[in-house]
Design a protein around this motif. Structure first.
Motif, PDB file in Angstrom:
ATOM      1  N   THR A 104       0.833  -1.208   0.000  1.00 44.62           N
ATOM      2  CA  THR A 104       0.000   0.000   0.000  1.00 44.62           C
ATOM      3  C   THR A 104       0.867   1.257   0.000  1.00 44.62           C
ATOM      4  O   THR A 104       0.579   2.223  -0.721  1.00 44.62           O
ATOM      5  CB  THR A 104      -0.933   0.007   1.222  1.00 44.62           C
ATOM      6  OG1 THR A 104      -1.767  -1.157   1.192  1.00 44.62           O
ATOM      7  CG2 THR A 104      -1.799   1.250   1.238  1.00 44.62           C
ATOM      8  N   GLU A 105       1.933   1.257   0.795  1.00 38.33           N
ATOM      9  CA  GLU A 105       2.848   2.400   0.808  1.00 38.33           C
ATOM     10  C   GLU A 105       3.512   2.578  -0.544  1.00 38.33           C
ATOM     11  O   GLU A 105       3.706   3.719  -1.000  1.00 38.33           O
ATOM     12  CB  GLU A 105       3.897   2.204   1.895  1.00 38.33           C
ATOM     13  CG  GLU A 105       3.331   2.289   3.311  1.00 38.33           C
ATOM     14  CD  GLU A 105       4.324   1.820   4.360  1.00 38.33           C
ATOM     15  OE1 GLU A 105       4.075   2.052   5.557  1.00 38.33           O
ATOM     16  OE2 GLU A 105       5.362   1.216   3.975  1.00 38.33           O
ATOM     17  N   TRP A 106       3.849   1.483  -1.182  1.00 40.98           N
ATOM     18  CA  TRP A 106       4.466   1.551  -2.511  1.00 40.98           C
ATOM     19  C   TRP A 106       3.504   2.177  -3.509  1.00 40.98           C
ATOM     20  O   TRP A 106       3.890   3.046  -4.301  1.00 40.98           O
ATOM     21  CB  TRP A 106       4.872   0.149  -2.952  1.00 40.98           C
ATOM     22  CG  TRP A 106       5.526   0.099  -4.299  1.00 40.98           C
ATOM     23  CD1 TRP A 106       6.805   0.454  -4.611  1.00 40.98           C
ATOM     24  CD2 TRP A 106       4.922  -0.336  -5.523  1.00 40.98           C
ATOM     25  NE1 TRP A 106       7.044   0.261  -5.952  1.00 40.98           N
ATOM     26  CE2 TRP A 106       5.907  -0.234  -6.528  1.00 40.98           C
ATOM     27  CE3 TRP A 106       3.670  -0.835  -5.859  1.00 40.98           C
ATOM     28  CZ2 TRP A 106       5.653  -0.582  -7.852  1.00 40.98           C
ATOM     29  CZ3 TRP A 106       3.412  -1.180  -7.175  1.00 40.98           C
ATOM     30  CH2 TRP A 106       4.400  -1.049  -8.163  1.00 40.98           C
ATOM     31  N   SER A 107       2.227   1.771  -3.473  1.00 37.30           N
ATOM     32  CA  SER A 107       1.222   2.326  -4.387  1.00 37.30           C
ATOM     33  C   SER A 107       1.020   3.819  -4.140  1.00 37.30           C
ATOM     34  O   SER A 107       0.944   4.613  -5.087  1.00 37.30           O
ATOM     35  CB  SER A 107      -0.108   1.583  -4.231  1.00 37.30           C
ATOM     36  OG  SER A 107       0.029   0.218  -4.557  1.00 37.30           O
ATOM     37  N   LEU A 108       0.943   4.205  -2.868  1.00 33.61           N
ATOM     38  CA  LEU A 108       0.767   5.626  -2.550  1.00 33.61           C
ATOM     39  C   LEU A 108       1.988   6.447  -2.965  1.00 33.61           C
ATOM     40  O   LEU A 108       1.859   7.584  -3.433  1.00 33.61           O
ATOM     41  CB  LEU A 108       0.499   5.802  -1.057  1.00 33.61           C
ATOM     42  CG  LEU A 108      -0.873   5.342  -0.565  1.00 33.61           C
ATOM     43  CD1 LEU A 108      -0.932   5.392   0.962  1.00 33.61           C
ATOM     44  CD2 LEU A 108      -1.980   6.205  -1.167  1.00 33.61           C
ATOM     45  N   GLY A 109       3.175   5.880  -2.786  1.00 33.20           N
ATOM     46  CA  GLY A 109       4.378   6.572  -3.216  1.00 33.20           C
ATOM     47  C   GLY A 109       4.397   6.796  -4.719  1.00 33.20           C
ATOM     48  O   GLY A 109       4.793   7.866  -5.194  1.00 33.20           O
ATOM     49  N   LYS A 110       3.969   5.796  -5.473  1.00 29.42           N
ATOM     50  CA  LYS A 110       3.850   5.946  -6.919  1.00 29.42           C
ATOM     51  C   LYS A 110       2.890   7.078  -7.269  1.00 29.42           C
ATOM     52  O   LYS A 110       3.154   7.902  -8.158  1.00 29.42           O
ATOM     53  CB  LYS A 110       3.357   4.633  -7.540  1.00 29.42           C
ATOM     54  CG  LYS A 110       4.379   3.524  -7.586  1.00 29.42           C
ATOM     55  CD  LYS A 110       5.365   3.770  -8.709  1.00 29.42           C
ATOM     56  CE  LYS A 110       6.303   2.608  -8.889  1.00 29.42           C
ATOM     57  NZ  LYS A 110       7.269   2.823  -9.994  1.00 29.42           N
ATOM     58  N   TYR A 111       1.770   7.111  -6.555  1.00 26.86           N
ATOM     59  CA  TYR A 111       0.736   8.118  -6.822  1.00 26.86           C
ATOM     60  C   TYR A 111       1.271   9.528  -6.566  1.00 26.86           C
ATOM     61  O   TYR A 111       1.151  10.421  -7.420  1.00 26.86           O
ATOM     62  CB  TYR A 111      -0.479   7.824  -5.941  1.00 26.86           C
ATOM     63  CG  TYR A 111      -1.620   8.793  -6.089  1.00 26.86           C
ATOM     64  CD1 TYR A 111      -2.549   8.656  -7.116  1.00 26.86           C
ATOM     65  CD2 TYR A 111      -1.780   9.842  -5.198  1.00 26.86           C
ATOM     66  CE1 TYR A 111      -3.603   9.538  -7.255  1.00 26.86           C
ATOM     67  CE2 TYR A 111      -2.834  10.742  -5.326  1.00 26.86           C
ATOM     68  CZ  TYR A 111      -3.735  10.577  -6.360  1.00 26.86           C
ATOM     69  OH  TYR A 111      -4.778  11.464  -6.491  1.00 26.86           O
ATOM     70  N   PHE A 112       1.875   9.742  -5.407  1.00 25.58           N
ATOM     71  CA  PHE A 112       2.347  11.082  -5.065  1.00 25.58           C
ATOM     72  C   PHE A 112       3.550  11.494  -5.918  1.00 25.58           C
ATOM     73  O   PHE A 112       3.717  12.679  -6.234  1.00 25.58           O
ATOM     74  CB  PHE A 112       2.685  11.154  -3.580  1.00 25.58           C
ATOM     75  CG  PHE A 112       1.480  11.072  -2.695  1.00 25.58           C
ATOM     76  CD1 PHE A 112       0.452  11.991  -2.808  1.00 25.58           C
ATOM     77  CD2 PHE A 112       1.356  10.052  -1.760  1.00 25.58           C
ATOM     78  CE1 PHE A 112      -0.674  11.915  -2.000  1.00 25.58           C
ATOM     79  CE2 PHE A 112       0.238   9.964  -0.951  1.00 25.58           C
ATOM     80  CZ  PHE A 112      -0.782  10.896  -1.066  1.00 25.58           C
ATOM     81  N   GLY A 113       4.385  10.535  -6.297  1.00 28.60           N
ATOM     82  CA  GLY A 113       5.506  10.861  -7.174  1.00 28.60           C
ATOM     83  C   GLY A 113       5.037  11.335  -8.539  1.00 28.60           C
ATOM     84  O   GLY A 113       5.545  12.325  -9.077  1.00 28.60           O
ATOM     85  N   GLN A 114       4.050  10.650  -9.097  1.00 30.24           N
ATOM     86  CA  GLN A 114       3.505  11.064 -10.388  1.00 30.24           C
ATOM     87  C   GLN A 114       2.739  12.382 -10.276  1.00 30.24           C
ATOM     88  O   GLN A 114       2.749  13.192 -11.204  1.00 30.24           O
ATOM     89  CB  GLN A 114       2.595   9.967 -10.943  1.00 30.24           C
ATOM     90  CG  GLN A 114       3.321   8.735 -11.428  1.00 30.24           C
ATOM     91  CD  GLN A 114       4.241   9.045 -12.597  1.00 30.24           C
ATOM     92  OE1 GLN A 114       3.925   9.854 -13.463  1.00 30.24           O
ATOM     93  NE2 GLN A 114       5.404   8.410 -12.619  1.00 30.24           N
ATOM     94  N   ALA A 115       2.058  12.588  -9.144  1.00 31.08           N
ATOM     95  CA  ALA A 115       1.351  13.861  -8.946  1.00 31.08           C
ATOM     96  C   ALA A 115       2.332  15.027  -8.962  1.00 31.08           C
ATOM     97  O   ALA A 115       2.038  16.096  -9.527  1.00 31.08           O
ATOM     98  CB  ALA A 115       0.580  13.821  -7.627  1.00 31.08           C
ATOM     99  N   LEU A 116       3.508  14.842  -8.361  1.00 34.05           N
ATOM    100  CA  LEU A 116       4.533  15.886  -8.381  1.00 34.05           C
ATOM    101  C   LEU A 116       5.033  16.130  -9.793  1.00 34.05           C
ATOM    102  O   LEU A 116       5.238  17.286 -10.207  1.00 34.05           O
ATOM    103  CB  LEU A 116       5.682  15.490  -7.461  1.00 34.05           C
ATOM    104  CG  LEU A 116       6.843  16.469  -7.345  1.00 34.05           C
ATOM    105  CD1 LEU A 116       6.369  17.808  -6.802  1.00 34.05           C
ATOM    106  CD2 LEU A 116       7.942  15.898  -6.453  1.00 34.05           C
ATOM    107  N   MET A 117       5.220  15.064 -10.544  1.00 35.79           N
ATOM    108  CA  MET A 117       5.662  15.203 -11.931  1.00 35.79           C
ATOM    109  C   MET A 117       4.643  15.988 -12.755  1.00 35.79           C
ATOM    110  O   MET A 117       4.996  16.897 -13.527  1.00 35.79           O
ATOM    111  CB  MET A 117       5.871  13.814 -12.543  1.00 35.79           C
ATOM    112  CG  MET A 117       6.232  13.809 -14.005  1.00 35.79           C
ATOM    113  SD  MET A 117       7.910  14.381 -14.333  1.00 35.79           S
ATOM    114  CE  MET A 117       8.858  13.018 -13.664  1.00 35.79           C
ATOM    115  N   LEU A 118       3.361  15.687 -12.585  1.00 35.29           N
ATOM    116  CA  LEU A 118       2.317  16.394 -13.325  1.00 35.29           C
ATOM    117  C   LEU A 118       2.238  17.856 -12.922  1.00 35.29           C
ATOM    118  O   LEU A 118       1.981  18.731 -13.758  1.00 35.29           O
ATOM    119  CB  LEU A 118       0.970  15.708 -13.088  1.00 35.29           C
ATOM    120  CG  LEU A 118       0.817  14.308 -13.694  1.00 35.29           C
ATOM    121  CD1 LEU A 118      -0.457  13.650 -13.183  1.00 35.29           C
ATOM    122  CD2 LEU A 118       0.798  14.379 -15.219  1.00 35.29           C
TER     123      LEU A 118
END
Length: 298
Positions: A144-158
């Protein structure tokens, strides 16, 4: 606190991986070019329209582009036509005093944000599942932490991509229009609203990406999901009227498109509601994919 630290580490790693792969950077650069081209083309169209209007109405020529367009935007007949086209008096009243150029930019970013999200982030999880990189990551954090990290990392990129597009569009407007200087805060404002809008679509893209190990398939499914969810409010409205089932329209809450009208508002209450609903939808769609991933072998 440890959980937040691990999520942030995954997000930083996701950011670094996107930079190393250069795929995300290329797509964001293409988006920047598209935003600049849209702004340049829009101002060129305004310039041609003004030339035709000046000749047709025998008005004195203006040395700067945009004067006639702003005057036309303030005219009552044109405002009535625009109000009827929008179909929402609250939205029209909030955008009535805005510059036409910034409204065109807002329309562009809202239109292209879902597709940008899918193209940039749609394959990120699927590629890690296929390559086996996820196995090294989940040793140091939960799935779950891995999935959330992916989400927030991509949000920063966008967020960085949308900020760059806002700055690029403003520079074009500054070079072509004499009154474009004060538009910079407005451009970043619309970019921030588009980023909020993209959070829900990011959850859709990454949620789907958890379900497959093929990046191209995840991207294709993401594009299909964007098209289906974008059309959902209209489809539900038609079916509700045909079959006399008004409760069907409640399901349009699952579509991020149903929130877009709130992002055009200028008051705080509708914007706060839009931000809450979009963030909730993004995490909801992400959690569906993450839950499926947690039930199978990495």
């Amino acid at each position: 606190m440890r959980s937040l630290f691990r999520i942030s580490q995954v997000a930083i790693g996701e950011w670094a991986g996107a930079i190393r792969s250069r795929r995300a950077l290329v797509l964001l650069l293409l988006y920047l070019v598209a935003a600049v081209a849209c702004m340049y083309g829009t101002i060129s169209i305004f310039s041609r329209m003004e030339t035709e209007l000046v000749q047709l109405l025998q008005l004195p020529e203006s040395e700067t582009t945009g004067v006639v367009s702003k005057t036309l935007w303030k005219s009552k007949p044109f405002q009535n036509m625009t109000r009827a086209a929008i179909g929402n008096d609250l939205v029209f009243n909030d955008i009535k005093g805005r510059h036409p150029v910034e409204l065109v930019y807002a329309w562009f970013v809202f239109l292209c944000a879902p597709l940008l999200v899918v193209l940039v982030a749609g394959n990120r999880v699927a590629d890690d599942l296929r390559s086996g990189a996820v196995r090294y990551a989940i040793v140091r954090c939960t799935r779950t932490e891995w999935s959330l990290g992916k989400y927030f990392g991509q949000a920063l990129m966008l967020a960085c991509g949308l900020a760059a597009s806002a700055a690029g569009a403003w520079i074009v407007a500054l070079c072509r229009l004499a009154d474009a200087g004060p538009l910079l805060p407005a451009m970043f404002d619309w970019g921030a609203r588009a980023w909020l809008y993209s959070l829900a679509w990011l959850g859709v893209a990454l949620g789907i990406s958890h379900l497959t190990r093929t990046g191209s398939r995840a991207t294709a499914l993401g594009i299909f999901a964007v098209a289906a969810l974008s059309a959902l409010p209209n489809v539900l409205g038609w079916n509700a009227s045909w079959f006399d089932l008004p409760w069907l329209t409640n399901f349009d809450l699952l579509s991020p498109s149903s929130v877009k009208s709130l992002l055009w508002r200028q008051s705080l209450a509708p914007l706060a509601e839009a931000a809450f609903r979009l963030a909730t939808l993004g995490l909801l769609f992400l959690s569906v994919g993450s839950a499926a991933f947690c039930r199978r072998d990495a």
